[in-house]
Write a protein that holds these residues in place. Structure first.
Motif, PDB file in Angstrom:
ATOM      1  N   PRO A   1       2.248   0.785 -10.369  1.00 11.54           N
ATOM      2  CA  PRO A   1       1.200   1.387  -9.529  1.00 11.54           C
ATOM      3  C   PRO A   1      -0.190   1.034 -10.065  1.00 11.54           C
ATOM      4  O   PRO A   1      -0.412   0.936 -11.277  1.00 11.54           O
TER       5      PRO A   1
ATOM      6  N   PRO B   1       3.378   8.245  -8.127  1.00 16.44           N
ATOM      7  CA  PRO B   1       3.617   6.865  -8.575  1.00 16.44           C
ATOM      8  C   PRO B   1       3.737   6.791 -10.093  1.00 16.44           C
ATOM      9  O   PRO B   1       3.049   7.495 -10.820  1.00 16.44           O
TER      10      PRO B   1
ATOM     11  N   ALA C   1       5.328   7.514  -3.582  1.00 14.61           N
ATOM     12  CA  ALA C   1       3.894   7.463  -3.254  1.00 14.61           C
ATOM     13  C   ALA C   1       3.195   8.742  -3.686  1.00 14.61           C
ATOM     14  O   ALA C   1       2.019   8.729  -4.068  1.00 14.61           O
TER      15      ALA C   1
ATOM     16  N   GLN D   1      -2.983   2.832  -9.035  1.00 14.05           N
ATOM     17  CA  GLN D   1      -3.869   3.964  -8.781  1.00 14.05           C
ATOM     18  C   GLN D   1      -4.768   4.238 -10.002  1.00 14.05           C
ATOM     19  O   GLN D   1      -5.921   4.669  -9.848  1.00 14.05           O
ATOM     20  N   ASP D   2      -4.250   4.005 -11.202  1.00 15.02           N
ATOM     21  CA  ASP D   2      -5.063   4.267 -12.386  1.00 15.02           C
ATOM     22  C   ASP D   2      -6.267   3.333 -12.462  1.00 15.02           C
ATOM     23  O   ASP D   2      -7.234   3.602 -13.172  1.00 15.02           O
TER      24      ASP D   2
ATOM     25  N   GLY E   1      -7.888   2.586  -9.724  1.00 15.88           N
ATOM     26  CA  GLY E   1      -8.670   2.909  -8.540  1.00 15.88           C
ATOM     27  C   GLY E   1      -8.259   2.144  -7.298  1.00 15.88           C
ATOM     28  O   GLY E   1      -9.017   2.107  -6.319  1.00 15.88           O
ATOM     29  N   LEU E   2      -7.053   1.562  -7.308  1.00 18.42           N
ATOM     30  CA  LEU E   2      -6.583   0.787  -6.145  1.00 18.42           C
ATOM     31  C   LEU E   2      -5.351   1.463  -5.547  1.00 18.42           C
ATOM     32  O   LEU E   2      -4.394   1.774  -6.276  1.00 18.42           O
ATOM     33  N   PRO E   3      -5.324   1.691  -4.231  1.00 15.62           N
ATOM     34  CA  PRO E   3      -4.183   2.396  -3.609  1.00 15.62           C
ATOM     35  C   PRO E   3      -3.016   1.433  -3.321  1.00 15.62           C
ATOM     36  O   PRO E   3      -2.538   1.309  -2.184  1.00 15.62           O
ATOM     37  N   TYR E   4      -2.561   0.752  -4.370  1.00 20.27           N
ATOM     38  CA  TYR E   4      -1.483  -0.223  -4.170  1.00 20.27           C
ATOM     39  C   TYR E   4      -0.425  -0.080  -5.267  1.00 20.27           C
ATOM     40  O   TYR E   4      -0.681   0.481  -6.340  1.00 20.27           O
TER      41      TYR E   4
ATOM     42  N   ASP F   1       0.850  -1.202   0.000  1.00 23.60           N
ATOM     43  CA  ASP F   1       0.000   0.000   0.000  1.00 23.60           C
ATOM     44  C   ASP F   1       0.877   1.240   0.000  1.00 23.60           C
ATOM     45  O   ASP F   1       2.122   1.162   0.025  1.00 23.60           O
ATOM     46  N   LEU F   2       0.227   2.408  -0.018  1.00 23.02           N
ATOM     47  CA  LEU F   2       0.984   3.663  -0.145  1.00 23.02           C
ATOM     48  C   LEU F   2       1.788   3.988   1.098  1.00 23.02           C
ATOM     49  O   LEU F   2       2.646   4.868   1.065  1.00 23.02           O
ATOM     50  N   GLN F   3       1.522   3.320   2.210  1.00 26.66           N
ATOM     51  CA  GLN F   3       2.313   3.521   3.427  1.00 26.66           C
ATOM     52  C   GLN F   3       3.481   2.525   3.512  1.00 26.66           C
ATOM     53  O   GLN F   3       4.233   2.519   4.490  1.00 26.66           O
TER      54      GLN F   3
END
Length: 682
Positions: free
Chosen positions: A111, A82, A79, A113-114, A116-119, A31-33
């Motif tokens: 990534p 990305p 993050a 994110q495109d 829709g997933l924060p991974y 994840d982004l963290q």
């Protein structure tokens, strides 16, 4: 209607999970963290974690401690922005495994994110899986192990320690079950296991195995080159195939261990994996063998040099003691001779008996000091051209008549000439023969041989002195006796060292041989092993002559010392001077005595009637007797000169044509030497 699956009849989620699990590269869903949410089996294998341990772990834990802060900063920046990063970016990346070890990797970032997933999906591939990289890493590992041995060898001085280390390094570097060093025994018929390592050992250190061309190790020695067996199950060349298969080690690689161009053993490794060894392994093992041979040669040369230096130190000490002892014997024997001729004692049988016993003791003392001077290379030698073959024939004929009839004497003598003192050479050979006889109490074979050799053996280089001779004559005496263990061999040439019972030997036999060989500008070699007999080889300068050497002609015409001869006696020892003065007086000589060369030169300048200069060589501080003789000859050409010494011909100055009388001497020997120099001067 919108299509939700590319594969009819299949659930997209199940397909993606299956692909995620089956993917050959390690995959992490982060994840982004930076927290790991999912890991595939390849990731668990690569990083050494279980699924429960890895999921929920911060990705920062997979980064080496030294670069963790920098990685955390990079992750935060990524993050925020990305982007896709493919593999092959020429970046040196390292992953930290659970056990703390590190592995070089390449990482691709994708990534989500495109979508829709924060991974971010991280694909990780070990660089070591690349064939060329794997080979490069393997070669680097081999090179590091060679460097490791080299670093150890720099400080190591014990050859056995080096021998034991090499199989361990070979087994660790090649990751094989067994590695061993086999050394060829002197008889050439069998190997001795010098060192071995591994879990599947069939042999132990000290074991002996036969050597023959039909064995793998024997083939390596016979041909002097490496032998590779991919699989003993298909091997037809060697008899050891069945034994290798029984031990579960079908693959074997062996390389020769050489010493100065001669194969002396084998370094071998064996593996439970068929076709385990290739060119890289052959090069590594060959390099390790060469490195071992080099450091062993260095250790042997250093030991030979140290041994020679020890003997030289002992020689200097014994030479000095022998010189002083000879002066004491001169005083004792001289006074005994004067006492023997004294009117008060001449007719007393009891006194004559005592004097005779004391005189015999002084002669034995003189023989002892003569041996000490031989060892210390300070004896007086008279080298001439010696027909070695003729001398050996004469010596062996004499030994056949005197030695135990159970001892068979053989002779293989080439027609060669050497430069040596024939009397001392025969004495040295006799000393060796007596030692050989004592080593064969139940009989055996005593073999004499001589031949011409171009140079000294490499093992004697450390002791070699500069010579101008072209080649040497090698005279060897071999016995079939008990042989010597290594500890005895190392001390064999030391004076007073003996393994014989008390009263059966002085320990000066081989030390005398050593000194004679060195003083003759040669060397002496010793080869021996328990149960294998002993060979002692004398190396003496070879000479080539055209025609027969002219016999010396003794031009002496005098029968005795002329009465009234005026003799200048120069001797720094007062008691020796007194004895010699009595000898000269008994010959009706007029004696002018002094203690040093400077006084002697003044007397020569003022006394023109001096008919003979009799001087010791070593005169304490100041000029030596040889320098005095040269100065006297310059001032009085033709003056007869007789030198005397209890020390060495090595103190002579060129030209070495002076007549020398060795201490201790009798009155008759002094008179004979004086007659000789007086006759030569006529």
């Amino acid at each position: 209607m919108k299509q939700t699956s590319l594969v009819p009849g299949f659930d997209d989620g199940a397909v993606f999970r299956s692909l995620f699990a089956a993917y050959p590269d390690a995959l992490l869903l982060v994840d982004l963290q930076g927290v790991i949410g999912l890991a595939n089996p390849a990731a668990l294998d690569l990083l050494g974690y279980s699924a429960d341990e890895l999921v929920g772990l911060s990705v920062d834990e997979l980064v080496p401690d030294a670069i963790r802060p920098r990685h955390a900063a990079y992750r935060s920046a990524y993050a925020a922005h990305p982007r896709t990063r493919p593999m092959g970016m020429q970046m040196d990346l390292v992953a930290k495994r659970r056990d703390g070890s590190e592995v070089m990797v390449e990482i691709a970032l994708s990534p989500l994110q495109d979508h829709g997933l924060p991974y971010v999906v991280a694909a990780i591939r070990s660089v070591g899986t690349y064939p060329r990289v794997k080979q490069a890493l393997q070669r680097a590992r081999y090179a590091e192990h060679l460097a490791q041995f080299g670093r150890f060898a720099v400080d190591a001085r014990d050859p056995q320690e080096l021998l034991e280390l090499v199989p361990a390094i070979a087994a660790e570097a090649l990751q094989v079950e067994t590695a061993e060093i086999l050394l060829l025994e002197p008889n050439g018929l069998e190997f001795r296991v010098a060192a071995i390592t591994g879990a599947l050992q069939e042999l132990a250190v000290g074991d002996r195995i036969p050597s023959s061309p039909t064995s793998l190790a024997g083939s390596v020695v016979a041909d002097g080159k490496a032998v590779l067996v991919d699989d003993h199950a298909r091997e037809q060349r060697f008899q050891s195939a069945a034994r290798a298969m029984e031990s579960g080690l079908p693959s074997e690689l062996a390389v020769p261990l050489s010493d100065r161009g001669r194969t002396i053993g084998v370094l071998a490794v064996r593996s439970s994996t068929p076709r385990r060894f290739g060119d890289d392994e052959l090069r590594f093992l060959d390099s390790l063998s060469s490195l071992l041979a080099t450091v062993l040669q260095r250790a042997q040369s250093e030991e030979a040099l140290n041994h020679a230096q020890r003997l030289e130190t002992v020689g200097q000490l014994t030479g000095g003691v022998a010189h002083d002892f000879n002066n004491l014997l001169t005083v004792i024997s001289g006074n005994l001779q004067v006492l023997e001729d004294a009117p008060a004692c001449a007719d007393d049988p009891f006194v004559q008996q005592l004097v005779g016993a004391a005189a015999r003791a002084t002669r034995r003392g003189a023989e002892l000091t003569s041996k000490l001077l031989a060892f210390s290379r300070r004896q007086v030698l008279q080298p001439t051209i010696v027909d070695t073959s003729a001398l050996l024939h004469s010596l062996t004929d004499m030994l056949r008549r005197t030695l135990d009839q159970r001892i068979v004497i053989t002779l293989d003598a080439k027609e060669v000439l050497c430069l040596a003192d024939p009397v001392q050479l025969e004495s040295a050979l006799l000393n060796i023969a007596i030692n050989a006889r004592d080593a064969m109490p139940q009989g055996g074979t005593l073999a004499f041989a001589c031949r011409a050799v171009a140079s000294l053996p490499a093992s004697l280089d450390a002791e070699r002195e500069q010579t101008e001779e072209d080649g040497y004559v090698a005279i060897s005496i071999s016995d079939t006796g008990e042989g010597m263990p290594e500890a005895v061999k190392e001390r064999a040439f030391e004076p007073f060292f003996t393994t014989k019972e008390a009263g059966r030997g002085t320990g000066l036999g081989l030390s005398t041989v050593y000194g004679f060989a060195k003083q003759s500008r040669g060397a002496v070699g010793l080869s021996s092993a328990p149960g294998a007999g002993t060979t002692v080889t004398l190396y003496l300068p070879q000479v080539e002559v055209d025609g027969a050497a002219d016999d010396e002609f003794d031009a002496t015409t005098l029968d005795s010392v002329p009465p009234g001869l005026r003799v200048l006696l120069v001797e720094d020892d007062a008691e020796v001077r007194s004895v010699v003065q009595k000898f000269l007086t008994s010959m009706a000589c007029e004696v002018v005595a002094c203690a040093n060369a400077e006084d002697a030169l003044r007397l020569l300048a003022s006394d023109s009637d001096i008919g003979l200069l009799l001087t010791d060589i070593l005169l304490g501080a100041g000029m030596r007797g040889t320098e005095l003789a040269e100065a006297a000859r310059t001032r009085r050409p033709g003056l007869p000169v007789l030198l005397m010494s209890g020390y060495s011909s090595k103190v002579f100055h060129e030209p070495q044509d002076w007549e020398l009388l060795r201490k201790p001497y009798t009155r008759v020997e002094l008179e004979r030497a004086m007659v000789k120099v007086l006759g030569a001067a006529q």
